[in-house]
Design a protein around this motif. Structure first.
Motif, mmCIF file in Angstrom:
data_model
loop_
_atom_site.group_PDB
_atom_site.id
_atom_site.type_symbol
_atom_site.label_atom_id
_atom_site.label_comp_id
_atom_site.label_asym_id
_atom_site.label_seq_id
_atom_site.Cartn_x
_atom_site.Cartn_y
_atom_site.Cartn_z
ATOM 1 N N VAL A 23 44.479 -42.885 45.193
ATOM 2 C CA VAL A 23 44.522 -42.471 43.557
ATOM 3 C C VAL A 23 45.631 -42.148 43.042
ATOM 4 N N ALA A 24 46.226 -41.232 43.872
ATOM 5 C CA ALA A 24 47.719 -40.430 43.219
ATOM 6 C C ALA A 24 48.538 -41.691 43.160
ATOM 7 N N GLY A 25 48.751 -42.363 44.355
ATOM 8 C CA GLY A 25 49.656 -43.415 44.325
ATOM 9 C C GLY A 25 49.582 -44.503 43.146
ATOM 10 N N PHE A 26 48.296 -44.966 42.716
ATOM 11 C CA PHE A 26 47.856 -45.781 41.700
ATOM 12 C C PHE A 26 48.143 -45.051 40.403
ATOM 13 N N LEU A 27 47.717 -43.813 39.986
ATOM 14 C CA LEU A 27 48.090 -43.207 38.840
ATOM 15 C C LEU A 27 49.943 -43.116 38.750
ATOM 16 N N ILE A 28 50.572 -42.672 39.709
ATOM 17 C CA ILE A 28 51.929 -42.550 39.977
ATOM 18 C C ILE A 28 52.801 -43.865 39.252
ATOM 19 N N ILE A 29 52.270 -45.065 40.104
ATOM 20 C CA ILE A 29 52.766 -46.454 39.774
ATOM 21 C C ILE A 29 52.366 -46.844 38.350
ATOM 22 N N CYS A 30 51.266 -46.327 37.716
ATOM 23 C CA CYS A 30 50.764 -46.738 36.345
ATOM 24 C C CYS A 30 51.760 -46.079 35.496
ATOM 25 N N ALA A 31 52.123 -44.873 35.850
ATOM 26 C CA ALA A 31 53.169 -43.807 35.003
ATOM 27 C C ALA A 31 54.362 -44.456 34.959
ATOM 28 N N ILE A 32 54.809 -45.008 36.058
ATOM 29 C CA ILE A 32 56.145 -45.596 36.142
ATOM 30 C C ILE A 32 56.318 -46.948 35.370
ATOM 31 N N ALA A 33 55.010 -47.784 35.648
ATOM 32 C CA ALA A 33 55.092 -48.971 34.761
ATOM 33 C C ALA A 33 54.985 -48.734 33.423
ATOM 34 N N GLY A 34 54.003 -47.539 33.167
ATOM 35 C CA GLY A 34 54.009 -47.472 31.519
ATOM 36 C C GLY A 34 55.301 -47.128 30.923
ATOM 37 N N PHE A 35 55.859 -46.348 31.738
ATOM 38 C CA PHE A 35 57.165 -45.641 31.236
ATOM 39 C C PHE A 35 58.176 -46.937 30.834
ATOM 40 N N ILE A 36 58.303 -47.839 31.946
ATOM 41 C CA ILE A 36 59.210 -48.880 31.692
ATOM 42 C C ILE A 36 58.885 -49.824 30.855
ATOM 43 N N GLY A 37 57.581 -50.146 30.843
ATOM 44 C CA GLY A 37 57.275 -51.116 29.693
ATOM 45 C C GLY A 37 57.138 -50.486 28.458
ATOM 46 N N GLN A 38 56.932 -49.304 28.212
ATOM 47 C CA GLN A 38 57.130 -48.756 26.797
ATOM 48 C C GLN A 38 58.487 -48.759 26.230
ATOM 49 N N ARG A 39 59.170 -48.894 27.327
ATOM 50 C CA ARG A 39 61.002 -48.874 26.746
ATOM 51 C C ARG A 39 61.423 -50.334 26.556
ATOM 52 N N ASN A 40 60.447 -51.197 27.215
ATOM 53 C CA ASN A 40 60.791 -52.700 26.769
ATOM 54 C C ASN A 40 59.783 -53.424 25.937
ATOM 55 N N GLY A 41 58.720 -52.585 25.242
ATOM 56 C CA GLY A 41 57.961 -52.976 24.433
ATOM 57 C C GLY A 41 56.800 -54.014 25.007
ATOM 58 N N PHE A 42 56.255 -53.449 26.187
ATOM 59 C CA PHE A 42 55.034 -53.974 26.816
ATOM 60 C C PHE A 42 54.397 -53.147 27.855
ATOM 61 N N MET A 43 54.106 -51.878 27.279
ATOM 62 C CA MET A 43 53.506 -50.843 28.199
ATOM 63 C C MET A 43 52.050 -51.261 28.692
ATOM 64 N N TRP A 44 51.244 -51.783 27.739
ATOM 65 C CA TRP A 44 49.802 -52.084 28.195
ATOM 66 C C TRP A 44 49.783 -53.371 29.231
ATOM 67 N N GLU A 45 50.674 -54.192 28.725
ATOM 68 C CA GLU A 45 50.941 -55.262 29.680
ATOM 69 C C GLU A 45 51.203 -55.035 31.289
ATOM 70 N N ALA A 46 51.989 -54.037 31.099
ATOM 71 C CA ALA A 46 52.588 -53.842 32.558
ATOM 72 C C ALA A 46 51.514 -52.821 33.157
ATOM 73 N N LEU A 47 50.736 -52.085 32.622
ATOM 74 C CA LEU A 47 49.596 -51.361 33.029
ATOM 75 C C LEU A 47 48.452 -52.519 33.641
ATOM 76 N N ILE A 48 48.385 -53.598 32.814
ATOM 77 C CA ILE A 48 47.433 -54.631 33.141
ATOM 78 C C ILE A 48 47.861 -55.092 34.628
ATOM 79 N N GLY A 49 49.064 -55.395 34.708
ATOM 80 C CA GLY A 49 49.760 -55.988 35.969
ATOM 81 C C GLY A 49 49.330 -55.083 37.082
ATOM 82 N N VAL A 50 49.586 -53.816 37.059
ATOM 83 C CA VAL A 50 49.325 -52.803 37.962
ATOM 84 C C VAL A 50 47.789 -52.649 38.375
ATOM 85 N N VAL A 51 46.891 -52.882 37.563
ATOM 86 C CA VAL A 51 45.437 -52.863 37.633
ATOM 87 C C VAL A 51 45.235 -54.150 38.370
#
Length: 268
Positions: A23-51
């Motif tokens: 669970v911690a690993g999932f949330l950490i990866i979500c945070a990293i993917a969300g941060f990178i995605g937000q900087r490039n304009g696709f935060m939610w799509e990045a989270l979908i990929g992690v899910v």
């Protein structure tokens, strides 16, 4: 019954690290993917990929949880085996604890996925292709298949763990592990061969049940010039009652064989 409930509570406490780590690993990866995605304009799509990745890994969650729990017991095996419950009570408590943990993790992953999908800019375009009813239907049958696979995998872990314990009574731990690995490869090679025989087909390929038209895939194609295109594929899904019955009987057989080995061969 009270003894089994108390044992279940103990198994849940024992499995807390196995629950927290993914669970911690999932949330950490979500945070990293969300941060990178937000900087490039696709935060939610990045989270979908992690899910999507997390859902795939969920198929092996019960096996992972059970291995962690059994490995923890191996360090104090004599204490675990001194419990007055028979082997099926000991193993079923571990299985119940792993299922409870998997349900919670599934809810967490599904909640993040639902939020990400509905918040994504793609949702407006995607909603013209599929409905919430189709998503719910896909989620139900997908979840059913996911848990069946996870339950099948976890009984194999219990079965081979008992083989390892039996071998450990005669050989060194490393040699026992090697022999268990060899038996794993040999048995699954046989299963792979048997799965391609006419006998297997006769046992499993009967009682076909049609589920009707369901969403099978969603493809995203992103271009800087044209934006994001969404394509979906619908198809008729079906499954065999024979396959479900065969896999259920096999899983039950493996579970009770593992219980028998623990009762008759390990616990002496």
């Amino acid at each position: 019954m009270n003894i089994w409930v108390n044992l279940l509570k103990k198994e849940i406490r024992l499995g807390v690290p196995a629950f927290i780590m993914p669970v911690a690993g999932f949330l950490i990866i979500c945070a990293i993917a969300g941060f990178i995605g937000q900087r490039n304009g696709f935060m939610w799509e990045a989270l979908i990929g992690v899910v999507v990745l997390a859902i795939g890994l969920q198929a092996f969650y019960l096996a992972y949880y059970m291995f962690f729990s059994l490995q923890a017991e191996h360090k104090k095996l004599h204490l675990w085996l001194h419990n007055p419950l028979p082997a099926y009570g000991l193993l079923s408590a571990k299985l119940a604890a792993s299922i409870i943990s998997m349900v919670i993790t599934t809810v967490i992953v599904a909640a993040v996925g639902l939020i990400a999908i509905t918040q994504s800019e793609l949702w407006g375009e995607l909603s013209s292709y599929i409905t919430f009813a189709q998503i719910a239907e896909l989620g139900f049958y997908g979840g059913f298949t996911l848990y069946l696979f996870a339950l099948s995998a976890v009984v194999w872990v219990m079965f081979f763990w008992m083989i390892f314990l039996l071998l450990s009574r005669v050989f060194h731990s490393f040699l026992s592990f090697v022999l268990t690995a060899i038996s794993f490869i040999a048995l699954f090679s046989f299963i792979g061969w048997f799965g391609n025989t006419s006998v297997h087909a006769a046992l499993t390929e009967w009682g076909e049940i049609e589920l009707g038209q369901m969403l099978q895939s969603i493809d995203f194609q992103t271009s800087l010039e044209t934006g994001t295109d969404v394509t979906t594929q619908m198809g008729s899904l079906s499954f065999y009652t024979g396959t479900l019955l065969f896999e259920t009987i096999l899983a039950l057989a493996l579970f009770f064989i593992a219980c028998w080995m623990l009762d008759r061969k390990v616990e002496v």
